[in-house]
Design a protein around this motif. Structure first.
Motif, PDB file in Angstrom:
ATOM      1  N   ILE A 131       0.836  -1.200   0.000  1.00 20.20           N
ATOM      2  CA  ILE A 131       0.000   0.000   0.000  1.00 20.20           C
ATOM      3  C   ILE A 131       0.873   1.253   0.000  1.00 20.20           C
ATOM      4  N   GLN A 132       0.513   2.219  -0.819  1.00 19.44           N
ATOM      5  CA  GLN A 132       1.288   3.449  -0.956  1.00 19.44           C
ATOM      6  C   GLN A 132       0.656   4.550  -0.116  1.00 19.44           C
ATOM      7  N   GLU A 133       1.457   5.129   0.747  1.00 17.06           N
ATOM      8  CA  GLU A 133       0.973   6.218   1.590  1.00 17.06           C
ATOM      9  C   GLU A 133       0.909   7.518   0.796  1.00 17.06           C
ATOM     10  N   PHE A 134       0.181   8.481   1.332  1.00 12.55           N
ATOM     11  CA  PHE A 134       0.042   9.768   0.649  1.00 12.55           C
ATOM     12  C   PHE A 134       1.402  10.450   0.552  1.00 12.55           C
ATOM     13  N   PRO A 135       1.778  10.920  -0.644  1.00 12.26           N
ATOM     14  CA  PRO A 135       3.087  11.567  -0.805  1.00 12.26           C
ATOM     15  C   PRO A 135       3.035  13.058  -0.474  1.00 12.26           C
ATOM     16  N   TYR A 136       3.471  13.423   0.706  1.00  9.13           N
ATOM     17  CA  TYR A 136       3.517  14.835   1.092  1.00  9.13           C
ATOM     18  C   TYR A 136       4.643  15.554   0.357  1.00  9.13           C
ATOM     19  N   HIS A 137       4.582  16.868   0.377  1.00  9.41           N
ATOM     20  CA  HIS A 137       5.577  17.706  -0.290  1.00  9.41           C
ATOM     21  C   HIS A 137       6.973  17.433   0.267  1.00  9.41           C
ATOM     22  N   LEU A 138       7.938  17.265  -0.643  1.00  2.61           N
ATOM     23  CA  LEU A 138       9.349  17.014  -0.313  1.00  2.61           C
ATOM     24  C   LEU A 138       9.568  15.664   0.374  1.00  2.61           C
ATOM     25  N   GLU A 139       8.622  14.738   0.206  1.00  6.33           N
ATOM     26  CA  GLU A 139       8.789  13.411   0.809  1.00  6.33           C
ATOM     27  C   GLU A 139       8.823  12.313  -0.259  1.00  6.33           C
ATOM     28  N   LEU A 140       9.302  12.666  -1.441  1.00  9.17           N
ATOM     29  CA  LEU A 140       9.375  11.704  -2.527  1.00  9.17           C
ATOM     30  C   LEU A 140      10.176  10.469  -2.137  1.00  9.17           C
ATOM     31  N   PHE A 141      11.280  10.666  -1.406  1.00  5.83           N
ATOM     32  CA  PHE A 141      12.197   9.567  -1.132  1.00  5.83           C
ATOM     33  C   PHE A 141      11.811   8.762   0.110  1.00  5.83           C
ATOM     34  N   HIS A 142      10.736   9.164   0.786  1.00  6.31           N
ATOM     35  CA  HIS A 142      10.318   8.406   1.973  1.00  6.31           C
ATOM     36  C   HIS A 142       9.879   6.994   1.590  1.00  6.31           C
ATOM     37  N   GLY A 143       9.111   6.885   0.514  1.00  5.16           N
ATOM     38  CA  GLY A 143       8.634   5.569   0.112  1.00  5.16           C
ATOM     39  C   GLY A 143       9.298   5.037  -1.149  1.00  5.16           C
ATOM     40  N   GLN A 144      10.143   5.877  -1.779  1.00  7.71           N
ATOM     41  CA  GLN A 144      10.784   5.475  -3.028  1.00  7.71           C
ATOM     42  C   GLN A 144      12.254   5.879  -2.995  1.00  7.71           C
ATOM     43  N   THR A 145      13.019   5.228  -2.154  1.00  8.04           N
ATOM     44  CA  THR A 145      14.413   5.638  -1.943  1.00  8.04           C
ATOM     45  C   THR A 145      15.254   5.528  -3.207  1.00  8.04           C
ATOM     46  N   SER A 146      14.865   4.660  -4.129  1.00  5.95           N
ATOM     47  CA  SER A 146      15.689   4.429  -5.320  1.00  5.95           C
ATOM     48  C   SER A 146      15.065   4.999  -6.591  1.00  5.95           C
ATOM     49  N   VAL A 147      14.189   5.991  -6.462  1.00  6.26           N
ATOM     50  CA  VAL A 147      13.462   6.486  -7.630  1.00  6.26           C
ATOM     51  C   VAL A 147      14.411   7.055  -8.681  1.00  6.26           C
ATOM     52  N   LEU A 148      15.438   7.805  -8.275  1.00  9.66           N
ATOM     53  CA  LEU A 148      16.367   8.366  -9.258  1.00  9.66           C
ATOM     54  C   LEU A 148      17.204   7.272  -9.913  1.00  9.66           C
ATOM     55  N   ALA A 149      17.603   6.288  -9.120  1.00 15.52           N
ATOM     56  CA  ALA A 149      18.371   5.170  -9.674  1.00 15.52           C
ATOM     57  C   ALA A 149      17.519   4.390 -10.674  1.00 15.52           C
ATOM     58  N   LYS A 150      16.234   4.215 -10.351  1.00 20.52           N
ATOM     59  CA  LYS A 150      15.331   3.482 -11.246  1.00 20.52           C
ATOM     60  C   LYS A 150      15.172   4.225 -12.566  1.00 20.52           C
ATOM     61  N   ILE A 151      15.012   5.542 -12.493  1.00 15.77           N
ATOM     62  CA  ILE A 151      14.864   6.342 -13.711  1.00 15.77           C
ATOM     63  C   ILE A 151      16.151   6.294 -14.536  1.00 15.77           C
ATOM     64  N   SER A 152      17.293   6.303 -13.862  1.00 15.67           N
ATOM     65  CA  SER A 152      18.572   6.223 -14.564  1.00 15.67           C
ATOM     66  C   SER A 152      18.729   4.890 -15.280  1.00 15.67           C
TER      67      SER A 152
END
Length: 423
Positions: free
Chosen positions: A182-203
């Motif tokens: 389950i994905q929690e609500f993404p608050y402002h500036l909390e992108l990396f709270h639930g997706q620590t590897s988002v930049l690596a994934k995009i790369s």
């Protein structure tokens, strides 16, 4: 409002959203009806006790922002969790009955001993995959009164037909709802709270390149003039979409934003160069993020400002000898902006271990000092920043023509003063 609503904003009400987005009216009507129908029945999750307030247009928006932890978003999570468990337990029961040989549920058994009931994330479930059937007297149509003399009040039920109908309505096409993802609500500036590897994934999806220096400078200047907050919120949303969709290296980022982002979000972002491509998106994000870092670092809680010991300063100085300061300082700034500032981790969190866990520490480099924790980050950043500034001033002074020999007395005095202050 994902990625745009700040966690500290506890005053915004649902009516504020509905006034800006009238298309949400029907969705809110259904949401409030469902909420109010169960709010008196759900007041606990594990060992946490809470009260679900009445849902109306005047209710605080944070009650609709789902979160697992104790707070305004917990009642919504607890309600979804409880309802999903009801469905899951029922479907598991249906599988058990099917295994015992119920003719109406034979389709649930396969030769591979795997059922045909699928497991899906609860937030991905559609109406047809959720049990919504209510009791109706229509179920009694498969019953008849006795036709023999004296048996007119006896009712005979066609149980096989009822079972088939129940199975069709309550089991066919329904899914077991997975609550772990389950994905929690993404608050402002909390992108990396639930997706620590988002930049690596995009790369991995799209090969990345650094922005040209000229473009990077123009973007930095624009962000400093207008503020990074709105642009960073828009980039957070864009990255989430880009992680799902992928894209072509040479596709233009502005066109991607126009296609996937709400126009209100795009309008609040800075004007980005038209030739900015998806290959530059990670570099763009880190540039905008870094402009926000200075403000965030100065707003850190005192619990993250424990002074460094002489031994810690010595360890950091030794680390700089092996890890370039131009690598080390950005890592510390990212750590603060993405994780420490959110106050979601205790001050005792070990920095070295955490950097490895979230893949922020460059591979093949000497380890970060093992005895430093989140409680030291403010002074770690200050210590490294002071060294960087000292080096910058020294380089500035040394780059002057013939060094200080050709300086006028006033300029020489000023240069010495700047260097002394930097030290």
């Amino acid at each position: 409002y994902g990625h745009t609503l700040a966690r500290k904003d506890q005053t915004k009400r649902i009516s504020d959203v509905l006034n800006d987005h009238s298309t949400f009216e029907d969705a809110f009507t259904g949401f409030s009806k469902a909420w109010n129908s169960i709010r008196t029945s759900i007041n606990r999750f594990e060992d946490l006790v809470f009260e679900m307030p009445e849902m109306s247009r005047s209710a605080l928006l944070v009650y609709s922002c789902l979160e697992r932890k104790n707070g305004p978003g917990l009642p919504l999570f607890a309600a979804i969790n409880q309802l999903a468990q009801f469905q899951n337990e029922f479907l598991v029961g249906a599988l058990t009955v099917a295994a015992r040989g119920c003719d109406s549920l034979t389709y649930l058994r396969t030769t591979s001993s795997q059922s045909t009931i699928h497991v899906i994330p609860v937030q991905s479930a559609t109406d047809r995959e959720i049990i919504t059937e209510l009791w109706t007297d229509g179920w009694l149509q498969y019953a008849t009164y006795g036709l023999e003399y004296g048996e007119g009040e006896e009712i005979s039920f066609n149980f096989q037909k009822i079972e088939i109908e129940l199975a069709h309505r309550l089991v066919v096409g329904k899914c077991i709802l997975d609550l772990d993802a389950i994905q929690e609500f993404p608050y402002h500036l909390e992108l990396f709270h639930g997706q620590t590897s988002v930049l690596a994934k995009i790369s991995e999806l799209i090969k990345q390149e650094s922005l040209p220096n000229e473009q990077a400078t123009r973007i930095t200047d624009a962000v400093f003039k207008s503020g990074a907050s709105s642009t960073l919120a828009g980039l957070d949303i864009a990255l989430c979409f880009l992680k799902r969709t992928g894209g072509n290296q040479e596709s233009y980022f502005n066109e991607f934003c126009q296609r996937w982002l709400d126009k209100h979000v795009v309008e609040k972002m800075i004007k980005l160069p038209d030739n900015l491509q998806l290959r530059h998106v990670v570099s763009l994000y880190e540039i905008v993020e870094d402009t926000q870092a200075g403000v965030i670092i100065e707003q850190l809680s005192d619990k993250f400002s424990k002074p460094l010991s002489s031994e810690s300063k010595h360890q950091l100085t030794a680390l700089i000898a092996t890890v370039p300061l131009t690598t080390l300082l950005p890592v510390v700034r990212k750590l603060i902006v993405r994780y420490v500032w959110l106050d979601r981790f205790p001050p005792s969190t070990n920095i070295a271990e955490f950097l490895g866990r979230v893949r922020l520490w460059p591979e093949g480099q000497a380890s970060f000092p093992a005895d430093l924790a989140f409680e030291h980050v403010y002074h770690i950043h200050k210590f490294l920043s002071d060294i960087a500034e000292e080096r910058r001033v020294k380089q500035m002074v040394s780059s002057m023509p013939n060094k200080s020999d050709t300086l006028k007395p006033e300029a020489k005095k000023k240069a010495k003063k700047v260097l002394k202050e930097a030290m």
